[in-house]
Design a protein around this motif. Structure first.
Motif, PDB file in Angstrom:
ATOM      1  N   GLY A  27     -69.439  24.544-110.930  1.00 23.05           N
ATOM      2  CA  GLY A  27     -68.907  25.669-111.691  1.00 23.05           C
ATOM      3  C   GLY A  27     -69.758  25.974-112.908  1.00 23.05           C
ATOM      4  N   ALA A  28     -70.195  24.920-113.600  1.00 22.90           N
ATOM      5  CA  ALA A  28     -71.054  25.110-114.765  1.00 22.90           C
ATOM      6  C   ALA A  28     -72.440  25.610-114.361  1.00 22.90           C
ATOM      7  CB  ALA A  28     -71.166  23.799-115.546  1.00 22.90           C
ATOM      8  N   LEU A  29     -72.951  25.128-113.229  1.00 23.78           N
ATOM      9  CA  LEU A  29     -74.249  25.618-112.744  1.00 23.78           C
ATOM     10  C   LEU A  29     -74.151  27.096-112.380  1.00 23.78           C
ATOM     11  CD1 LEU A  29     -77.193  25.056-111.841  1.00 23.78           C
ATOM     12  CD2 LEU A  29     -76.262  24.500-109.574  1.00 23.78           C
ATOM     13  N   ASP A  30     -73.067  27.497-111.753  1.00 23.71           N
ATOM     14  CA  ASP A  30     -72.873  28.898-111.397  1.00 23.71           C
ATOM     15  C   ASP A  30     -72.861  29.779-112.654  1.00 23.71           C
ATOM     16  OD1 ASP A  30     -71.978  30.860-109.139  1.00 23.71           O
ATOM     17  OD2 ASP A  30     -70.516  31.188-110.744  1.00 23.71           O
ATOM     18  N   THR A  31     -72.159  29.328-113.691  1.00 22.18           N
ATOM     19  CA  THR A  31     -72.138  30.075-114.957  1.00 22.18           C
ATOM     20  C   THR A  31     -73.528  30.145-115.566  1.00 22.18           C
ATOM     21  OG1 THR A  31     -69.835  29.428-115.383  1.00 22.18           O
ATOM     22  CG2 THR A  31     -71.157  30.116-117.285  1.00 22.18           C
ATOM     23  N   LEU A  32     -74.257  29.047-115.524  1.00 18.52           N
ATOM     24  CA  LEU A  32     -75.617  29.017-116.066  1.00 18.52           C
ATOM     25  C   LEU A  32     -76.517  30.008-115.337  1.00 18.52           C
ATOM     26  CD1 LEU A  32     -77.739  27.698-117.913  1.00 18.52           C
ATOM     27  CD2 LEU A  32     -78.012  25.914-116.175  1.00 18.52           C
ATOM     28  N   LEU A  33     -76.435  30.038-114.023  1.00 17.79           N
ATOM     29  CA  LEU A  33     -77.253  30.972-113.244  1.00 17.79           C
ATOM     30  C   LEU A  33     -76.866  32.422-113.536  1.00 17.79           C
ATOM     31  CD1 LEU A  33     -77.307  29.137-109.804  1.00 17.79           C
ATOM     32  CD2 LEU A  33     -79.092  29.153-111.557  1.00 17.79           C
ATOM     33  N   ASP A  34     -75.584  32.640-113.797  1.00 16.29           N
ATOM     34  CA  ASP A  34     -75.107  33.994-114.073  1.00 16.29           C
ATOM     35  C   ASP A  34     -75.574  34.488-115.438  1.00 16.29           C
ATOM     36  OD1 ASP A  34     -73.628  36.196-113.041  1.00 16.29           O
ATOM     37  OD2 ASP A  34     -71.978  35.714-114.393  1.00 16.29           O
ATOM     38  N   THR A  35     -75.746  33.564-116.380  1.00 15.34           N
ATOM     39  CA  THR A  35     -76.120  33.957-117.743  1.00 15.34           C
ATOM     40  C   THR A  35     -77.615  33.815-118.016  1.00 15.34           C
ATOM     41  OG1 THR A  35     -75.571  31.720-118.503  1.00 15.34           O
ATOM     42  CG2 THR A  35     -73.848  33.391-118.673  1.00 15.34           C
ATOM     43  N   ASP A  36     -78.351  33.237-117.079  1.00 11.15           N
ATOM     44  CA  ASP A  36     -79.788  33.043-117.254  1.00 11.15           C
ATOM     45  C   ASP A  36     -80.512  33.584-116.021  1.00 11.15           C
ATOM     46  OD1 ASP A  36     -82.387  32.150-117.611  1.00 11.15           O
ATOM     47  OD2 ASP A  36     -81.803  30.180-118.397  1.00 11.15           O
TER      48      ASP A  36
ATOM     49  N   TRP B  39     -66.930  31.217-107.871  1.00 12.98           N
ATOM     50  CA  TRP B  39     -68.359  31.302-108.128  1.00 12.98           C
ATOM     51  C   TRP B  39     -68.833  32.740-107.986  1.00 12.98           C
ATOM     52  CZ3 TRP B  39     -69.223  26.996-103.971  1.00 12.98           C
ATOM     53  CH2 TRP B  39     -68.897  25.751-104.516  1.00 12.98           C
ATOM     54  N   SER B  40     -69.807  33.113-108.783  1.00 16.01           N
ATOM     55  CA  SER B  40     -70.388  34.457-108.663  1.00 16.01           C
ATOM     56  C   SER B  40     -71.818  34.406-108.134  1.00 16.01           C
ATOM     57  CB  SER B  40     -70.354  35.171-110.020  1.00 16.01           C
ATOM     58  OG  SER B  40     -71.069  34.437-110.999  1.00 16.01           O
ATOM     59  N   ARG B  41     -72.547  33.326-108.433  1.00 17.74           N
ATOM     60  CA  ARG B  41     -73.942  33.208-107.998  1.00 17.74           C
ATOM     61  C   ARG B  41     -74.107  32.319-106.768  1.00 17.74           C
ATOM     62  NH1 ARG B  41     -78.474  36.190-109.811  1.00 17.74           N
ATOM     63  NH2 ARG B  41     -77.950  37.042-111.864  1.00 17.74           N
ATOM     64  N   ILE B  42     -73.172  31.408-106.566  1.00 13.91           N
ATOM     65  CA  ILE B  42     -73.252  30.493-105.427  1.00 13.91           C
ATOM     66  C   ILE B  42     -72.445  31.079-104.281  1.00 13.91           C
ATOM     67  CG2 ILE B  42     -72.776  28.172-104.576  1.00 13.91           C
ATOM     68  CD1 ILE B  42     -72.985  27.183-107.469  1.00 13.91           C
ATOM     69  N   ALA B  43     -73.106  31.365-103.171  1.00 15.93           N
ATOM     70  CA  ALA B  43     -72.422  31.880-101.982  1.00 15.93           C
ATOM     71  C   ALA B  43     -71.792  30.726-101.216  1.00 15.93           C
ATOM     72  CB  ALA B  43     -73.404  32.626-101.096  1.00 15.93           C
TER      73      ALA B  43
END
Length: 363
Positions: free
Chosen positions: A26-35, A59-63
């Motif tokens: 979840g934190a990785l997904d947020t990181l990818l979304d903001t970076d 998740w928004s970035r992880i399919a």
């Protein structure tokens, strides 16, 4: 590059290993979304699961992709291995496809060797056969603490330099809103009970904790939260009575609020690669008494009252010391606990994970 994720954990009951995967991804997904730059370097990310989970991750970035067929470890060695064969693969739960050579795999502890009686024979036999070859073939090996790194290095015959610490955290617990009804719903009084969290494994040492609690004079009720975990042996000789409440599994929001209203939190585990529950309690401002064992001294710092988890009398002494804290002592314990829990965070662990993902396999 592209990244595949072993998401079998989404189909499993949540214990410490699954919590790690849920929160870290979840934190990785947020990181990818903001970076966006980081997201571009890592490329498309797909999490593969043997069946759709009951609760879909936000998740928004992880399919998320379902690859039905076999189940359990057979699914990892077949459907997952095929789906991820041309990508880097991330497995966060102690197992994964043995023949995948661009594999980042996380191991959480050495309980299999330290306390084999805590596992049924099938789980024990499979994982002992799997983990060594899996670690040695992996592109990168992750673990959750310095204690776990030292222990895994010895058990798996790996140089410590090959193992990267991407720790757990406890900041997820604060997202659950306060609920003043939780005690009434479970038949408890706020501030009138001690709380522990642990599954039914002998490793969690609940039987000794109950025995120690019975030696206290006029103690508050001891409340035990946790349930059975597949592959784990169950502790024996535990039964509820007026002084001991076994709630089984409870929703995360209820657990957070049971922690908030507890007089103290007790954690008697014999072996821990990290120890999320007492860190969660500390993050909520709850005083802790804990076992001086495994990774707990390093993870929990100076806040807890410490005891020997193999000595029932010393567990009782630790609980009594926790209950007898004066206002100033309790305030100091809470302040130290809040400061110690703040040293860990899922966002910083996700950034460390991203660095590993982008690091090429060592020659």
């Amino acid at each position: 590059m592209t990244l595949a994720i072993n998401a079998r954990f989404l189909t499993q009951p949540v214990s410490g290993v699954q919590r790690y995967a849920h929160e870290l991804l979840g934190a990785l997904d947020t990181l990818l979304d903001t970076d966006p730059a980081l997201a571009g370097r890592i490329g498309p990310v797909t999490a593969f699961t043997p069946r759709l989970p009951e609760v879909m991750p936000a998740w928004s970035r992880i399919a998320l992709a379902c690859r039905p067929g076999a189940s359990g470890h057979v699914w990892e060695q077949t459907q997952l291995a095929t789906a991820a064969r041309d990508t880097r693969l991330l497995s966060l739960g102690n197992s994964g496809p043995l023949r995948h050579r661009d594999h980042i795999v996380a191991f959480h502890d050495t309980h299999l060797w330290d306390m084999p009686e805590a596992y049924d024979w099938r789980y024990r036999a499979w994982h002992k056969a799997l983990r060594g070859p899996l670690a040695r073939r992996a592109a990168h090996v992750l673990c959750v603490s310095d204690h776990a790194r030292r222990a895994l290095s010895e058990r798996l015959n790996l140089p410590q330099a090959r193992v990267t610490i991407v720790p757990n955290a406890a900041d997820h617990i604060a997202r659950h809103l306060a609920d003043p009804t939780v005690c009434a719903r479970y038949g408890l009084q706020a501030g009138g009970y001690l709380l522990t969290v642990g599954n039914a494994s002998p490793n969690k040492n609940v039987a000794r904790l109950v025995a120690a609690h019975r030696r206290l004079e006029a103690p508050p009720v001891l409340v035990v939260v946790g349930g059975a975990v597949p592959g784990m042996a169950a502790a024996r000789g535990l039964s509820a009575d007026v002084a001991h409440r076994f709630l089984g599994r409870v929703p995360d929001v209820d657990l957070a609020n049971l922690m908030r209203h507890a007089r103290g939190f007790v954690f008697p585990s014999l072996h821990e690669g990290f120890g999320i529950p007492p860190l969660e309690a500390m993050a909520l401002g709850v005083p802790v008494a804990a076992a001086w064992s495994g990774a707990l001294p390093d993870v929990l710092g100076a806040s807890p009252v410490w005891f020997d988890p193999e000595d029932v009398d010393d567990i009782a002494r630790g609980m009594r010391a926790l209950l007898d804290q004066t206002g100033a002592m309790r305030a100091r314990s809470v302040a130290l606990g809040l400061a110690q829990s703040a040293r860990f965070g899922w966002a910083q662990s996700a950034r460390r994970l991203a660095e590993v993902i982008l690091t090429p396999r060592a020659a």
